[in-house]
Design an enzyme around this catalytic site. Structure first.
Site, PDB file in Angstrom:
ATOM      1  N   SER A   1       0.806  -1.223   0.000  1.00  0.00           N
ATOM      2  CA  SER A   1       0.000   0.000   0.000  1.00  0.00           C
ATOM      3  C   SER A   1       0.840   1.275   0.000  1.00  0.00           C
ATOM      4  CB  SER A   1      -0.930   0.019   1.220  1.00  0.00           C
ATOM      5  OG  SER A   1      -0.194   0.164   2.419  1.00  0.00           O
TER       6      SER A   1
ATOM      7  N   LYS B   1       1.086   4.900   6.847  1.00  0.00           N
ATOM      8  CA  LYS B   1       0.527   5.742   5.788  1.00  0.00           C
ATOM      9  C   LYS B   1       1.259   7.087   5.788  1.00  0.00           C
ATOM     10  CE  LYS B   1      -2.688   2.675   4.942  1.00  0.00           C
ATOM     11  NZ  LYS B   1      -2.589   1.814   3.739  1.00  0.00           N
TER      12      LYS B   1
END
Length: 257
Positions: free
Chosen positions: A71, A142
């Site tokens: 991701s 993230k």
């Protein structure tokens, strides 16, 4: 004849004399075992001490974090181990736009109480603390796109994300990915973060929780630390640092952040 008189009484527990040669070999073995016992005991104690020190260092200062998914590609690849600075936000500093952060997703990305088996979580946490196993299922990595007070919109006419009215060019995006296929227009509440993965087409991030309680915002106090370095494999050793993509973005009050 009384045959019992001819029998010699023997102590059943008595062993035969092993003889001088056997006694000598036994003495040498005992001496050798004594010499080895000390070093092995010291080595075991030293190993245990090293493990304890590493666990303390990982818990309070810097923790290796194994990247389990794609991701965050191309910035972080599956199998990378990043070094997470746990002191980065402990002394008054706060996450900034562009920082790559590791956070506990409970209460934002994961419902409270969905931590899984407590024994399994404890064992995984111990391995993850040394970077040997994948992190807990509730831990995420993230990039910070918006901080408290920011107005974040996707997207402008050129398909770019805007923060406080300023379009952001994101050089870290995965080749071929657009900034977002999901439109959004949000204001980040104080004390929270809006976070996205660099591989937008494969990242489950704040966009996927827009309709959840909290609206996909990550509380700052759930941030574990800032990912500062790729520590393994050695061929990928590099500093992550922040991103210059947000240099021209003004703060919510008009100042640059």
């Amino acid at each position: 004849m009384d045959t019992e008189a001819q029998h010699t009484e023997r102590d059943p527990s008595a062993a035969p004399d092993p003889g001088p040669a056997e006694r000598s070999r036994s003495a040498r073995f005992t001496t050798l075992a004594g010499h080895l016992e000390g070093p092995w005991r010291k080595a075991g104690a030293l190993f245990a001490l090293c493990v304890v020190l590493l666990l303390l260092l990982s818990h309070f200062v810097v923790q290796p974090f194994l990247i389990p998914s794609g991701s965050m590609e191309p910035t972080l690849k599956v199998g990378d181990r990043v070094l997470v600075d746990k002191l980065a936000y402990r002394f008054g500093d706060t996450p900034r736009r562009g920082d790559v952060v590791v956070f506990d997703g409970r209460g934002s990305f994961v419902r409270e109480g969905d931590e899984g088996n407590p024994v399994g979580r404890a064992m995984r946490s111990a391995g993850a603390a040394l970077g040997l196993t994948e992190p807990a299922e509730t831990d995420y990595v993230k990039r910070v796109i918006g901080v408290g007070g920011d107005h974040v919109v996707c997207c402008d006419r050129r398909g770019r994300i805007q923060v406080n009215g300023t379009a952001v060019d994101e050089p870290y995006l995965h080749p071929g990915d657009s900034p977002s296929q999901v439109p959004f227009d949000i204001v980040v509440p104080d004390g929270t973060l809006w976070v996205l993965g660099d591989h937008r087409s494969r990242s489950s991030d704040s966009r996927d929780h827009l309709g959840d309680p909290g609206g996909g915002m990550v509380p700052v106090d759930r941030v574990i630390g800032r990912a500062d370095w790729i520590g393994w494999p050695f061929g990928r050793w590099t500093s992550l640092g922040g991103s210059g993509a947000f240099t021209d973005v003004p703060g919510p009050g008009g100042g640059h952040g």
